[in-house]
Write a protein that holds these residues in place. Structure first.
Motif, PDB file in Angstrom:
ATOM      1  N   GLY A  61       0.696  -1.125  -0.022  1.00 23.30           N
ATOM      2  CA  GLY A  61       0.134  -0.079   0.001  1.00 23.30           C
ATOM      3  C   GLY A  61       0.678   1.425   0.068  1.00 23.30           C
ATOM      4  N   ALA A  62       1.975   1.557   0.791  1.00 23.20           N
ATOM      5  CA  ALA A  62       2.663   2.406   0.808  1.00 23.20           C
ATOM      6  C   ALA A  62       3.351   2.453  -0.399  1.00 23.20           C
ATOM      7  N   THR A  63       3.907   1.585  -1.105  1.00 22.01           N
ATOM      8  CA  THR A  63       4.542   1.692  -2.430  1.00 22.01           C
ATOM      9  C   THR A  63       3.658   2.210  -3.485  1.00 22.01           C
ATOM     10  N   LEU A  64       2.294   1.784  -3.579  1.00 20.70           N
ATOM     11  CA  LEU A  64       1.283   2.310  -4.540  1.00 20.70           C
ATOM     12  C   LEU A  64       0.832   3.943  -4.268  1.00 20.70           C
ATOM     13  N   GLY A  65       1.077   3.889  -2.795  1.00 22.65           N
ATOM     14  CA  GLY A  65       0.541   5.440  -2.374  1.00 22.65           C
ATOM     15  C   GLY A  65       1.558   6.357  -2.818  1.00 22.65           C
ATOM     16  N   VAL A  66       2.814   6.013  -2.678  1.00 25.17           N
ATOM     17  CA  VAL A  66       3.976   6.934  -3.084  1.00 25.17           C
ATOM     18  C   VAL A  66       3.900   7.005  -4.709  1.00 25.17           C
ATOM     19  N   SER A  67       3.597   5.861  -5.365  1.00 24.49           N
ATOM     20  CA  SER A  67       3.788   5.663  -6.759  1.00 24.49           C
ATOM     21  C   SER A  67       2.662   6.849  -7.449  1.00 24.49           C
ATOM     22  N   LEU A  85       8.366   2.148  -9.021  1.00 21.88           N
ATOM     23  CA  LEU A  85       7.619   1.645  -7.711  1.00 21.88           C
ATOM     24  C   LEU A  85       6.565   0.651  -8.221  1.00 21.88           C
ATOM     25  N   ALA A  86       5.821   0.735  -9.149  1.00 25.58           N
ATOM     26  CA  ALA A  86       4.793   0.015  -9.660  1.00 25.58           C
ATOM     27  C   ALA A  86       5.195  -1.260 -10.179  1.00 25.58           C
ATOM     28  N   ASP A  87       6.441  -1.349 -10.541  1.00 20.87           N
ATOM     29  CA  ASP A  87       7.210  -2.612 -11.033  1.00 20.87           C
ATOM     30  C   ASP A  87       7.431  -3.602  -9.973  1.00 20.87           C
ATOM     31  N   MET A  88       7.589  -2.860  -8.615  1.00 23.54           N
ATOM     32  CA  MET A  88       7.831  -3.520  -7.371  1.00 23.54           C
ATOM     33  C   MET A  88       6.887  -4.498  -6.892  1.00 23.54           C
ATOM     34  N   SER A  89       5.458  -4.335  -7.566  1.00 19.54           N
ATOM     35  CA  SER A  89       4.354  -5.207  -7.119  1.00 19.54           C
ATOM     36  C   SER A  89       4.547  -6.544  -7.656  1.00 19.54           C
ATOM     37  N   THR A  90       5.288  -6.970  -8.359  1.00 21.59           N
ATOM     38  CA  THR A  90       5.624  -8.368  -8.760  1.00 21.59           C
ATOM     39  C   THR A  90       6.100  -9.267  -7.476  1.00 21.59           C
ATOM     40  N   TYR A  91       6.969  -8.511  -6.856  1.00 22.36           N
ATOM     41  CA  TYR A  91       7.606  -9.399  -5.737  1.00 22.36           C
ATOM     42  C   TYR A  91       6.776  -9.174  -4.490  1.00 22.36           C
ATOM     43  N   PHE A  92       5.751  -8.350  -4.447  1.00 30.34           N
ATOM     44  CA  PHE A  92       4.963  -8.368  -3.284  1.00 30.34           C
ATOM     45  C   PHE A  92       4.107  -9.713  -3.579  1.00 30.34           C
ATOM     46  N   VAL A  93       3.484  -9.714  -4.773  1.00 33.75           N
ATOM     47  CA  VAL A  93       2.812 -11.109  -5.045  1.00 33.75           C
ATOM     48  C   VAL A  93       3.378 -12.233  -4.887  1.00 33.75           C
ATOM     49  N   ILE A  94       4.635 -12.492  -5.186  1.00 31.91           N
ATOM     50  CA  ILE A  94       5.535 -13.472  -4.831  1.00 31.91           C
ATOM     51  C   ILE A  94       5.749 -13.826  -3.284  1.00 31.91           C
ATOM     52  N   LEU A  95       5.703 -12.763  -2.574  1.00 30.88           N
ATOM     53  CA  LEU A  95       5.749 -13.048  -1.045  1.00 30.88           C
ATOM     54  C   LEU A  95       4.392 -13.416  -0.592  1.00 30.88           C
ATOM     55  N   ASN A 173       9.468  -1.605   8.956  1.00 30.50           N
ATOM     56  CA  ASN A 173       8.266  -0.698   9.242  1.00 30.50           C
ATOM     57  C   ASN A 173       8.773   0.853   9.229  1.00 30.50           C
ATOM     58  N   GLU A 174      10.027   1.280   9.465  1.00 27.91           N
ATOM     59  CA  GLU A 174      10.387   2.435   9.425  1.00 27.91           C
ATOM     60  C   GLU A 174      10.175   3.225   8.030  1.00 27.91           C
ATOM     61  N   THR A 175      10.440   2.148   6.913  1.00 29.81           N
ATOM     62  CA  THR A 175      10.138   2.609   5.414  1.00 29.81           C
ATOM     63  C   THR A 175       8.737   2.709   5.078  1.00 29.81           C
ATOM     64  N   VAL A 176       7.937   2.012   5.766  1.00 29.94           N
ATOM     65  CA  VAL A 176       6.524   2.050   5.220  1.00 29.94           C
ATOM     66  C   VAL A 176       6.194   3.501   6.022  1.00 29.94           C
ATOM     67  N   THR A 177       6.607   3.773   7.204  1.00 33.62           N
ATOM     68  CA  THR A 177       6.228   5.101   7.734  1.00 33.62           C
ATOM     69  C   THR A 177       6.618   6.261   7.096  1.00 33.62           C
ATOM     70  N   GLN A 178       7.857   6.215   6.687  1.00 33.08           N
ATOM     71  CA  GLN A 178       8.308   7.252   5.964  1.00 33.08           C
ATOM     72  C   GLN A 178       7.553   7.332   4.575  1.00 33.08           C
ATOM     73  N   ALA A 179       7.469   6.151   3.847  1.00 34.77           N
ATOM     74  CA  ALA A 179       6.707   6.503   2.632  1.00 34.77           C
ATOM     75  C   ALA A 179       5.160   6.894   2.784  1.00 34.77           C
ATOM     76  N   GLN A 180       4.570   6.414   3.728  1.00 33.50           N
ATOM     77  CA  GLN A 180       3.338   7.008   3.938  1.00 33.50           C
ATOM     78  C   GLN A 180       3.053   8.564   4.067  1.00 33.50           C
ATOM     79  N   ASP A 181       4.476   8.883   4.996  1.00 32.22           N
ATOM     80  CA  ASP A 181       4.637  10.254   5.188  1.00 32.22           C
ATOM     81  C   ASP A 181       4.788  10.854   4.054  1.00 32.22           C
ATOM     82  N   GLY A 182       5.385  10.534   3.063  1.00 37.70           N
ATOM     83  CA  GLY A 182       5.964  11.143   1.777  1.00 37.70           C
ATOM     84  C   GLY A 182       4.909  11.297   1.059  1.00 37.70           C
TER      85      GLY A 182
END
Length: 298
Positions: A61-67, A85-95, A173-182
């Motif tokens: 969600g943070a990745t797509l939000g920043v994108s 950022l949108a291309d990173m969604s492939t890795y999230f699907v695998i996880l 978790n810090e990355t998610v917080t920073q991304a949501q803030d950005g």
């Protein structure tokens, strides 16, 4: 009479072993298969997997939000960053697929193993005790060992992953917080644009720092993308690599513990019975005055 004689020759010890195996098989089918998923060992694993799924969803969600947010900026200078950022969604699907597979393995696979795989291995053991064919015993042991590995793979994998990667997940978790803030800041910029201020003056006031041009904004979001890349590497290690390596190590350990023989042709090596037969032949040849064969050369 022939059948009665065979029955009378059956050892009471054999009857006892078969009875115990039948009891274990019934216990596995009718009891263990229904209550095993409710054991604390597996419920803790499911809770850990749920937490992992929430982390992956938060990062997604943070990745797509920043994108989406950086596309609000003028001149489309951030479009390449948004595409990355949108291309990173492939890795999230695998996880997510790996986490859901582990949950399915606990909720469906473990009861299936207790209901079918373990009873099949026990039946093979019973057949071995009756027929005394070693190949059947080997298959039974392999089947039961594999069942044990499958049952314990997810609990061990989640425990090892949590133990090894707990400190690294704080970075996630810090990355998610920073991304949501950005992302929130970009939305604030787009909503608070004023004709009295230039775009970069508005950006500087929102970010509480001097943002003088495209380069500063580009570097800011490039840093976020770098953190996302590190986050993906941590999650791939914690949720994919560690469980898979744990599974392989458990298979290796079970193989070393039981010293399983392969199904290859055993004609390439001499057993103890073969060596005894060679010594007997050698002794007979010596009694007849024939030259002794050197069995050590075989």
């Amino acid at each position: 009479m022939h059948v009665l004689e065979k029955i009378q020759k059956i050892s009471p010890y054999l009857v006892l072993k078969v009875s115990i195996l039948v009891f274990i098989m019934a216990l596995s089918i009718f009891v263990a298969s229904t209550v095993v998923s409710k054991c604390s060992l597996f419920t803790r694993s499911i809770e850990s997997l749920d937490d992992s799924q929430e982390v992956v969803m938060a990062v997604t969600g943070a990745t797509l939000g920043v994108s989406v947010a950086i596309t609000f900026l003028p001149d489309d200078y951030a479009s390449p960053l948004a595409d990355t950022l949108a291309d990173m969604s492939t890795y999230f699907v695998i996880l997510l697929g790996m986490i859901l597979f582990e949950k399915l393995l606990i909720m469906v696979g473990v009861p299936f193993i207790f209901r079918f795989i373990i009873p099949a291995g026990i039946i093979l053991l019973i057949v071995y005790y009756i027929s005394h064919k070693k190949i059947i015993r080997t298959i039974a042991y392999k089947l039961l060992a594999f069942a044990i590995v499958i049952i314990l793979a997810v609990p061990f994998g989640t425990s090892v992953s949590k133990w090894l990667c707990s400190s690294s997940l704080d970075y996630v978790n810090e990355t998610v917080t920073q991304a949501q803030d950005g992302s929130d800041k970009i939305e604030e910029i787009s909503e608070s644009s004023s004709s009295d201020k230039s775009f970069y003056e508005t950006v500087s006031s929102v970010f509480d720092s001097a943002i003088e041009g495209v380069t500063d904004l580009f570097n800011y979001y490039k840093g976020i993308i770098q953190k996302f890349i590190n986050t993906i590497a941590i999650m791939m290690l914690a949720y994919l690599v560690v469980p898979f390596v744990t599974f392989l190590l458990m298979l290796w350990f079970m193989n070393q513990l039981f010293l399983f023989e392969s199904f290859r042709d055993k004609g390439y090596s001499l057993t103890k019975d073969d060596m005894k037969a060679i010594k007997k032949i050698s002794a007979v040849c010596n009694e007849k005055g024939e030259p002794e064969d050197n069995s050590n050369q075989i």
